[in-house]
Design a protein around this motif. Structure first.
Motif, PDB file in Angstrom:
ATOM      1  N   MET A  94       0.965  -1.236  -0.136  1.00  0.00           N
ATOM      2  CA  MET A  94      -0.050   0.025   0.100  1.00  0.00           C
ATOM      3  C   MET A  94       0.834   1.117  -0.065  1.00  0.00           C
ATOM      4  O   MET A  94       1.846   1.555   0.703  1.00  0.00           O
ATOM      5  N   LYS A  95       0.619   2.126  -0.790  1.00  0.00           N
ATOM      6  CA  LYS A  95       1.219   3.480  -0.895  1.00  0.00           C
ATOM      7  C   LYS A  95       0.867   4.409   0.196  1.00  0.00           C
ATOM      8  O   LYS A  95      -0.044   4.347   0.484  1.00  0.00           O
ATOM      9  N   LEU A  96       1.796   5.307   0.604  1.00  0.00           N
ATOM     10  CA  LEU A  96       1.558   6.274   1.585  1.00  0.00           C
ATOM     11  C   LEU A  96       0.772   7.125   0.972  1.00  0.00           C
ATOM     12  O   LEU A  96      -0.147   7.779   1.599  1.00  0.00           O
ATOM     13  N   TYR A  97       1.006   7.553  -0.340  1.00  0.00           N
ATOM     14  CA  TYR A  97       0.101   8.678  -0.701  1.00  0.00           C
ATOM     15  C   TYR A  97      -0.995   8.196  -1.719  1.00  0.00           C
ATOM     16  O   TYR A  97      -1.050   6.914  -2.134  1.00  0.00           O
ATOM     17  N   THR A  98      -2.221   8.734  -1.585  1.00  0.00           N
ATOM     18  CA  THR A  98      -3.477   8.274  -2.415  1.00  0.00           C
ATOM     19  C   THR A  98      -3.777   9.253  -3.424  1.00  0.00           C
ATOM     20  O   THR A  98      -4.603   8.841  -4.390  1.00  0.00           O
ATOM     21  N   ARG A  99      -3.408  10.662  -3.281  1.00  0.00           N
ATOM     22  CA  ARG A  99      -3.700  11.653  -4.347  1.00  0.00           C
ATOM     23  C   ARG A  99      -5.283  12.187  -4.071  1.00  0.00           C
ATOM     24  O   ARG A  99      -5.612  12.934  -4.905  1.00  0.00           O
ATOM     25  N   THR A 100      -5.765  11.379  -2.937  1.00  0.00           N
ATOM     26  CA  THR A 100      -7.389  11.917  -2.902  1.00  0.00           C
ATOM     27  C   THR A 100      -7.402  13.190  -2.531  1.00  0.00           C
ATOM     28  O   THR A 100      -8.653  13.903  -2.408  1.00  0.00           O
ATOM     29  N   GLY A 101      -6.460  13.632  -1.681  1.00  0.00           N
ATOM     30  CA  GLY A 101      -6.382  14.965  -0.825  1.00  0.00           C
ATOM     31  C   GLY A 101      -5.774  15.993  -1.907  1.00  0.00           C
ATOM     32  O   GLY A 101      -5.764  17.118  -1.342  1.00  0.00           O
ATOM     33  N   ASP A 102      -5.534  15.729  -2.882  1.00  0.00           N
ATOM     34  CA  ASP A 102      -4.988  16.858  -3.680  1.00  0.00           C
ATOM     35  C   ASP A 102      -5.866  18.118  -4.086  1.00  0.00           C
ATOM     36  O   ASP A 102      -5.473  19.104  -4.489  1.00  0.00           O
ATOM     37  N   THR A 103      -6.705  17.975  -3.718  1.00  0.00           N
ATOM     38  CA  THR A 103      -7.986  18.917  -4.336  1.00  0.00           C
ATOM     39  C   THR A 103      -8.648  19.627  -2.805  1.00  0.00           C
ATOM     40  O   THR A 103      -9.221  20.538  -2.876  1.00  0.00           O
ATOM     41  N   GLY A 104      -7.789  19.540  -1.676  1.00  0.00           N
ATOM     42  CA  GLY A 104      -8.290  20.159  -0.469  1.00  0.00           C
ATOM     43  C   GLY A 104      -9.320  19.400   0.279  1.00  0.00           C
ATOM     44  O   GLY A 104      -9.874  19.984   1.120  1.00  0.00           O
ATOM     45  N   GLU A 105      -9.569  18.172  -0.095  1.00  0.00           N
ATOM     46  CA  GLU A 105     -10.503  17.357   0.795  1.00  0.00           C
ATOM     47  C   GLU A 105     -10.078  16.098   1.214  1.00  0.00           C
ATOM     48  O   GLU A 105      -8.726  15.806   1.019  1.00  0.00           O
ATOM     49  N   THR A 106     -10.458  15.777   2.359  1.00  0.00           N
ATOM     50  CA  THR A 106     -10.203  14.579   2.966  1.00  0.00           C
ATOM     51  C   THR A 106     -11.484  13.662   3.341  1.00  0.00           C
ATOM     52  O   THR A 106     -12.268  13.940   3.532  1.00  0.00           O
ATOM     53  N   GLY A 107     -11.049  12.220   3.765  1.00  0.00           N
ATOM     54  CA  GLY A 107     -12.192  11.445   4.056  1.00  0.00           C
ATOM     55  C   GLY A 107     -12.304  11.202   5.591  1.00  0.00           C
ATOM     56  O   GLY A 107     -11.244  11.189   6.327  1.00  0.00           O
TER      57      GLY A 107
END
Length: 178
Positions: free
Chosen positions: A1-14
């Motif tokens: 599993m990678k440390l980065y997901t790129r899902t937060g690149d637009t200023g959002e998080t889960g």
């Protein structure tokens, strides 16, 4: 599993459960501030009182998860018993300390100074949780606020105790009238 997901690149998080929110959301600010305080406790633990501080760090992981998860989901939550445990520790420390009659400056030994820094970061987290509790009272565990309030008191007492044990007197604040 990678440390980065790129899902937060637009200023959002889960959040836990999948809801996406902005990274400047009150909930994210609250648990992010708790994470900062936890990291400061980690620094302090490198200087001493390791076991006690690691127990507090474990509590802060629960607090952070609690804050990251709106009420209604079945996760570990910080409970009143944790706050009572802090009160008992504060009482035990204060019994061995000279009562304060003046404000004191944060400092003294390296460990005490690190504890004072952690205390101020816990206070910042507390302010963030106040905002979250006001904005989302039905979705936020009120015990998180009580726990953080007590934790900052414990860190203050612990810093004073560490200094006293090292023979380092409290540094009394003196008003500069220049």
């Amino acid at each position: 599993m990678k440390l980065y997901t790129r899902t937060g690149d637009t200023g959002e998080t889960g959040l836990y459960g999948g809801e996406r929110v902005r990274k400047d959301d009150l909930r994210v600010a609250a648990y992010g501030s708790v994470d900062e305080a936890n990291a400061a406790l980690g620094v302090a633990a490198t200087l001493g009182a390791t076991e006690q501080l690691q127990m507090l760090q474990a509590d802060l992981f629960v607090v952070g998860g609690d804050l990251a998860t709106p009420l209604g989901r079945d996760i570990p939550r910080i409970a009143p018993e944790a706050t009572v445990r802090l009160e008992l520790q504060i009482d035990a420390l204060e019994a061995g300390l000279t009562p304060l009659r003046n404000f004191i400056l944060p400092g003294g030994t390296p460990l005490a100074a690190a504890l004072h820094l952690a205390r101020t970061l816990v206070r910042r987290a507390e302010r963030a949780v106040v905002s979250l509790c006001e904005a989302e009272p039905a979705q936020t565990n009120p015990e998180t606020l009580r726990y953080l309030n007590r934790l900052s008191d414990l860190l203050f007492a612990l810093a004073r105790s560490v200094n006293q044990s090292a023979g380092q007197p409290d540094i009394l604040w003196k008003r500069n009238l220049d």
